[in-house]
Design a protein around this motif. Structure first.
Motif, PDB file in Angstrom:
ATOM      1  N   ASN A 218       1.022  -1.185   0.129  1.00  0.00           N
ATOM      2  CA  ASN A 218      -0.016  -0.003   0.046  1.00  0.00           C
ATOM      3  C   ASN A 218       0.733   1.214  -0.069  1.00  0.00           C
ATOM      4  OD1 ASN A 218      -2.610  -1.161  -0.072  1.00  0.00           O
ATOM      5  ND2 ASN A 218      -2.607  -1.410   2.046  1.00  0.00           N
ATOM      6  N   ALA A 219       2.074   1.429   0.814  1.00  0.00           N
ATOM      7  CA  ALA A 219       2.883   2.155   0.633  1.00  0.00           C
ATOM      8  C   ALA A 219       3.479   2.544  -0.770  1.00  0.00           C
ATOM      9  CB  ALA A 219       4.129   2.150   1.643  1.00  0.00           C
ATOM     10  N   ALA A 220       3.974   1.450  -1.297  1.00  0.00           N
ATOM     11  CA  ALA A 220       4.471   1.722  -2.571  1.00  0.00           C
ATOM     12  C   ALA A 220       3.449   2.177  -3.506  1.00  0.00           C
ATOM     13  CB  ALA A 220       4.910   0.210  -3.356  1.00  0.00           C
ATOM     14  N   SER A 221       2.090   1.516  -3.659  1.00  0.00           N
ATOM     15  CA  SER A 221       1.110   1.766  -4.712  1.00  0.00           C
ATOM     16  C   SER A 221       0.659   3.184  -4.309  1.00  0.00           C
ATOM     17  CB  SER A 221       0.078   0.800  -4.489  1.00  0.00           C
ATOM     18  OG  SER A 221      -0.588   0.790  -3.434  1.00  0.00           O
ATOM     19  N   SER A 222       0.418   3.805  -3.361  1.00  0.00           N
ATOM     20  CA  SER A 222      -0.073   4.938  -2.908  1.00  0.00           C
ATOM     21  C   SER A 222       0.903   6.191  -3.237  1.00  0.00           C
ATOM     22  CB  SER A 222      -0.325   5.244  -1.553  1.00  0.00           C
ATOM     23  OG  SER A 222       0.681   4.900  -0.433  1.00  0.00           O
ATOM     24  N   HIS A 223       2.172   5.879  -3.157  1.00  0.00           N
ATOM     25  CA  HIS A 223       3.316   7.018  -3.386  1.00  0.00           C
ATOM     26  C   HIS A 223       3.323   7.004  -5.088  1.00  0.00           C
ATOM     27  CE1 HIS A 223       4.887   8.666   0.265  1.00  0.00           C
ATOM     28  NE2 HIS A 223       4.260   7.439   0.752  1.00  0.00           N
ATOM     29  N   GLN A 224       3.340   5.708  -5.558  1.00  0.00           N
ATOM     30  CA  GLN A 224       3.435   5.889  -7.148  1.00  0.00           C
ATOM     31  C   GLN A 224       2.174   6.365  -7.876  1.00  0.00           C
ATOM     32  OE1 GLN A 224       6.250   4.822  -8.614  1.00  0.00           O
ATOM     33  NE2 GLN A 224       5.524   5.282 -10.390  1.00  0.00           N
ATOM     34  N   TRP A 225       1.147   5.921  -7.053  1.00  0.00           N
ATOM     35  CA  TRP A 225      -0.180   6.892  -7.573  1.00  0.00           C
ATOM     36  C   TRP A 225       0.091   8.557  -7.740  1.00  0.00           C
ATOM     37  CZ3 TRP A 225      -3.331  10.290  -5.234  1.00  0.00           C
ATOM     38  CH2 TRP A 225      -4.543  10.701  -5.827  1.00  0.00           C
TER      39      TRP A 225
ATOM     40  N   GLY B 228      -5.999   2.959   3.678  1.00  0.00           N
ATOM     41  CA  GLY B 228      -6.549   3.462   4.757  1.00  0.00           C
ATOM     42  C   GLY B 228      -5.746   2.798   6.044  1.00  0.00           C
ATOM     43  N   SER B 229      -5.750   1.372   6.264  1.00  0.00           N
ATOM     44  CA  SER B 229      -5.314   0.806   7.257  1.00  0.00           C
ATOM     45  C   SER B 229      -3.622   0.921   7.650  1.00  0.00           C
ATOM     46  CB  SER B 229      -5.713  -0.712   7.063  1.00  0.00           C
ATOM     47  OG  SER B 229      -4.989  -1.502   5.918  1.00  0.00           O
ATOM     48  N   ALA B 230      -3.056   1.052   6.368  1.00  0.00           N
ATOM     49  CA  ALA B 230      -1.435   1.241   6.489  1.00  0.00           C
ATOM     50  C   ALA B 230      -1.241   2.402   7.185  1.00  0.00           C
ATOM     51  CB  ALA B 230      -0.862   1.145   5.218  1.00  0.00           C
ATOM     52  N   TYR B 231      -1.992   3.656   6.891  1.00  0.00           N
ATOM     53  CA  TYR B 231      -1.763   5.187   7.440  1.00  0.00           C
ATOM     54  C   TYR B 231      -2.614   5.549   8.657  1.00  0.00           C
ATOM     55  CZ  TYR B 231       0.735   5.452   2.815  1.00  0.00           C
ATOM     56  OH  TYR B 231       1.683   5.194   1.983  1.00  0.00           O
ATOM     57  N   ASN B 232      -3.533   4.527   8.970  1.00  0.00           N
ATOM     58  CA  ASN B 232      -4.274   4.930  10.241  1.00  0.00           C
ATOM     59  C   ASN B 232      -3.708   5.403  11.540  1.00  0.00           C
ATOM     60  OD1 ASN B 232      -6.550   4.916  12.038  1.00  0.00           O
ATOM     61  ND2 ASN B 232      -6.867   2.833  11.947  1.00  0.00           N
ATOM     62  N   PRO B 233      -3.935   6.751  11.789  1.00  0.00           N
ATOM     63  CA  PRO B 233      -3.370   7.544  13.083  1.00  0.00           C
ATOM     64  C   PRO B 233      -3.626   6.634  14.186  1.00  0.00           C
ATOM     65  CG  PRO B 233      -4.311   8.885  11.598  1.00  0.00           C
ATOM     66  CD  PRO B 233      -4.837   7.855  11.065  1.00  0.00           C
ATOM     67  N   LYS B 234      -4.637   5.580  14.395  1.00  0.00           N
ATOM     68  CA  LYS B 234      -5.206   4.901  15.568  1.00  0.00           C
ATOM     69  C   LYS B 234      -4.509   3.633  15.478  1.00  0.00           C
ATOM     70  CE  LYS B 234      -9.768   7.469  15.554  1.00  0.00           C
ATOM     71  NZ  LYS B 234     -10.956   7.374  15.914  1.00  0.00           N
ATOM     72  N   ARG B 235      -3.552   3.356  14.741  1.00  0.00           N
ATOM     73  CA  ARG B 235      -2.833   1.985  14.625  1.00  0.00           C
ATOM     74  C   ARG B 235      -2.191   2.041  15.942  1.00  0.00           C
ATOM     75  NH1 ARG B 235       0.231   5.011  10.987  1.00  0.00           N
ATOM     76  NH2 ARG B 235       2.421   5.395  11.223  1.00  0.00           N
ATOM     77  N   LEU B 236      -1.660   0.452  16.238  1.00  0.00           N
ATOM     78  CA  LEU B 236      -0.816   0.470  17.420  1.00  0.00           C
ATOM     79  C   LEU B 236       0.572   0.175  16.871  1.00  0.00           C
ATOM     80  CD1 LEU B 236      -2.874  -2.157  19.510  1.00  0.00           C
ATOM     81  CD2 LEU B 236      -2.370   0.322  20.149  1.00  0.00           C
ATOM     82  N   PRO B 237       1.594   0.896  17.461  1.00  0.00           N
ATOM     83  CA  PRO B 237       2.863   0.780  17.069  1.00  0.00           C
ATOM     84  C   PRO B 237       3.409  -0.711  17.093  1.00  0.00           C
ATOM     85  CG  PRO B 237       2.908   1.677  19.200  1.00  0.00           C
ATOM     86  CD  PRO B 237       1.469   1.560  18.616  1.00  0.00           C
ATOM     87  N   PRO B 238       4.060  -1.114  16.051  1.00  0.00           N
ATOM     88  CA  PRO B 238       4.521  -2.620  16.307  1.00  0.00           C
ATOM     89  C   PRO B 238       5.478  -2.729  17.312  1.00  0.00           C
ATOM     90  CG  PRO B 238       4.964  -1.455  13.970  1.00  0.00           C
ATOM     91  CD  PRO B 238       4.324  -0.412  14.719  1.00  0.00           C
ATOM     92  N   LEU B 239       5.510  -3.791  17.781  1.00  0.00           N
ATOM     93  CA  LEU B 239       6.354  -4.225  18.904  1.00  0.00           C
ATOM     94  C   LEU B 239       7.771  -4.013  18.781  1.00  0.00           C
ATOM     95  CD1 LEU B 239       4.548  -7.719  20.175  1.00  0.00           C
ATOM     96  CD2 LEU B 239       4.349  -5.245  21.450  1.00  0.00           C
ATOM     97  N   SER B 240       8.165  -4.386  17.570  1.00  0.00           N
ATOM     98  CA  SER B 240       9.570  -4.085  17.367  1.00  0.00           C
ATOM     99  C   SER B 240      10.201  -2.602  17.366  1.00  0.00           C
ATOM    100  CB  SER B 240      10.018  -4.498  15.784  1.00  0.00           C
ATOM    101  OG  SER B 240       9.097  -3.729  14.821  1.00  0.00           O
ATOM    102  N   THR B 241       9.159  -1.486  17.495  1.00  0.00           N
ATOM    103  CA  THR B 241       9.341  -0.045  17.362  1.00  0.00           C
ATOM    104  C   THR B 241       9.340   0.331  18.993  1.00  0.00           C
ATOM    105  OG1 THR B 241       7.112   0.691  17.327  1.00  0.00           O
ATOM    106  CG2 THR B 241       8.273   0.218  15.285  1.00  0.00           C
TER     107      THR B 241
END
Length: 546
Positions: free
Chosen positions: A109-116, A414-427
């Protein structure tokens, strides 16, 4: 003797120095709008008149919604006018790392959205007849090391790994060993390139001025400048029935939805604490027209160098190079421009004079993804932030994504950039380290930049900490007159630092910035620095009312 700009200058841009874009599109060419002086009611209120706000307004107005856009200073006075102007889906955060943290679907989604987004700029400029130097060109990823250095091969292996992932995500990429970029005729040999095809460049302010002129002709659009938002409230007992946007001058914009396109949300923490804030530096250096290959170039250094080209005159073009990044207010600015110039001259021997030098701000999301959509804890207030080095394409794709969400149209991004997402444990470890490092900046409460006002040079500033009183931000103008302000950032009371390059006050906590006269030019602070003497008050009022 040092010379300082008039207070009005910081209403047009966010630094003392001017970006190369005014060479063809001076501030005087930008549309001017009036200040809001009454209460109004619209469908959507967009706060911020940079690429995110203008793109969002364009999408919404095109769909028939009634939109009001407000800006605290003049249009394009923020980072959109101080960018390096590249449009790329070759993201600063590698696709390998994004996939590890968020999964392959999010990376796609990151790749396709920026290319769009980069293609959309070309489509819109063609549709509206906007001449903005839009060009489709390749992006070359190169090693930071010379080919003879063993570490060169390690860099290229990482580049090839990311190319492999990018190809799996649907991007057009390739690899050319031993490829020499035309115009790179210096002795420094960094041959071998990873190629992201179908990337683009444009003149950012020409494009955005064109969009603004189109918007100004639409009956369902209105814009107000020098109109500073101070509060957004969602009204209703159980469900939000309306949103009220309150301005510094006491007017209210009532709307169904509000969009904060302010680079950084004007709020205390949450998303603000999930980003790191960097200054980045650019120069525009003349290069003979026709002597080089028009392309984007990025090396793998940390901080890395990024290059593009843009028009100058009939004889020359400009090579624009950026780099030298550091955290806001936490390092000296000295030497950044000289390093960039040296890097170019060692590789492009036909480079001529440096005509423009400037700096900008980058807001990196700790988990590598933008924040676009409904703000945390809100049901009708949207945010667009966390550019992570790609604010132009982020702003364009955000316009579509936010407009879709407001209209209830499902968008796969939408899901990739959702401000309400929980940060990955790795971060989490990096976020903890970030918080610790930020809290250490409060040490400035016990520090003083200058021993006394008399020691301050003409055209310079510094924080005077008298120990028994609150710290003061003091600058001395060209005539030797002293202007004093509170040195406490209104956001979370960090002690600001003097930025010698841009003649501004920068907060090392969460990146808020203020003009030399204390006017807020970058959030998350909503307000400016409080004047601490009559000359400070007079200078600030001159800036605001000019």
């Amino acid at each position: 003797m040092a010379t300082m700009s008039q207070p009005q200058h910081f209403m047009d841009t966010s630094g003392e120095l001017d970006a190369v874009w005014i060479h063809k599109e001076p501030y005087s060419n930008r549309p001017h709008f009036s200040k809001l002086n009454k209460d109004i009611k619209v469908d959507v209120c967009v706060i911020g008149a940079g690429i995110s706000g203008i793109s969002t307004a364009y999408e919404l107005v095109s769909r028939g919604l009634k939109v009001a856009m407000i800006e605290a200073r003049e249009v394009l006075s923020g980072e959109s006018g101080r960018t390096s102007g590249h449009l790329s889906s070759a993201l600063d955060a590698s696709y390998v790392d994004i996939a590890k943290k968020h999964g392959k679907d999010a990376a796609k989604n990151a790749a396709s959205s920026h290319q769009w987004a980069l293609k959309h700029v070309g489509e819109v400029s063609k549709q509206l007849g906007i001449e903005c130097e839009y060009k489709v060109i390749p992006d070359y990823e190169i090693s930071q090391y010379e080919k003879s250095d063993p570490k060169h091969e390690d860099d290229m292996k990482e580049i090839q790994e990311d190319l492999k992932m990018a190809k799996e995500l649907g991007l057009a990429v390739s690899y050319k060993p031993d490829y020499a970029i035309k115009g790179w005729d210096g002795k420094v040999d960094q041959r071998d390139v990873g190629i992201y095809e179908e990337q683009a460049t444009f003149h950012p302010t020409m494009y955005l001025v064109g969009l603004l002129k189109w918007l100004a002709k639409q009956p369902n659009f209105e814009c107000y400048t020098r109109t500073r938002m101070m509060k957004i409230e969602e009204k209703g007992l159980l469900t939000t029935k309306e949103v009220q946007v309150s301005t510094l001058d006491g007017n209210t914009i009532t709307c169904k939805d509000a969009v904060e396109a302010t680079c950084i949300p004007l709020q205390k923490l949450s998303i603000v604490a999930q980003m790191e804030y960097f200054r980045t530096y650019c120069i525009a250096i003349r290069i003979p027209r026709g002597s080089y290959e028009d392309c984007l170039i990025n090396d793998q250094a940390d901080p890395y160098h990024y290059i593009r080209f843009t028009g100058c005159d009939d004889k020359d073009d400009y090579l624009v190079i950026g780099g030298g990044d550091h955290k806001v207010g936490q390092e000296e600015e000295d030497g950044r421009f000289a390093e960039l110039e040296s890097w170019v001259r060692e590789r492009y021997t036909q480079a001529g004079s440096v005509d423009y030098k400037w700096s900008g701000q980058v807001n990196d999301s700790v988990d590598l993804m933008h924040f676009i959509g409904l703000n945390q804890g809100k049901s009708h207030t949207y945010v667009i932030t966390g550019d992570t080095g790609h604010g132009l394409t982020m702003g364009v794709l955000a316009g579509k994504l936010v407009a879709d969400e407001i209209q209830g149209v499902e968008n796969p991004w939408g899901s990739a950039y959702n401000p309400k997402r929980l940060p990955p444990l790795s971060t989490i470890p990096s976020m903890i380290a970030h918080d610790v490092q930020i809290n250490m900046q409060y040490k400035r409460f016990a520090q003083s930049d200058i021993p006394d006002i008399e020691s301050l040079a003409i055209g310079e500033g510094g924080v005077l900490n008298p120990k028994t009183k609150k710290p003061l931000a003091v600058y001395k103008d060209d005539q030797g007159k002293v202007h004093q302000f509170s040195a406490l950032c209104p956001h979370l009371q960090g002690v600001v630092c003097w930025n010698k390059t841009e003649k501004s006050w920068d907060c090392p906590i969460h990146g808020s910035r203020f003009s030399k006269d204390g006017v807020q030019i970058m959030g998350p602070s909503k307000a400016g620095l409080s004047p601490a003497d009559e000359s400070g008050e007079a200078a600030q009022q001159q800036a605001i009312k000019a």
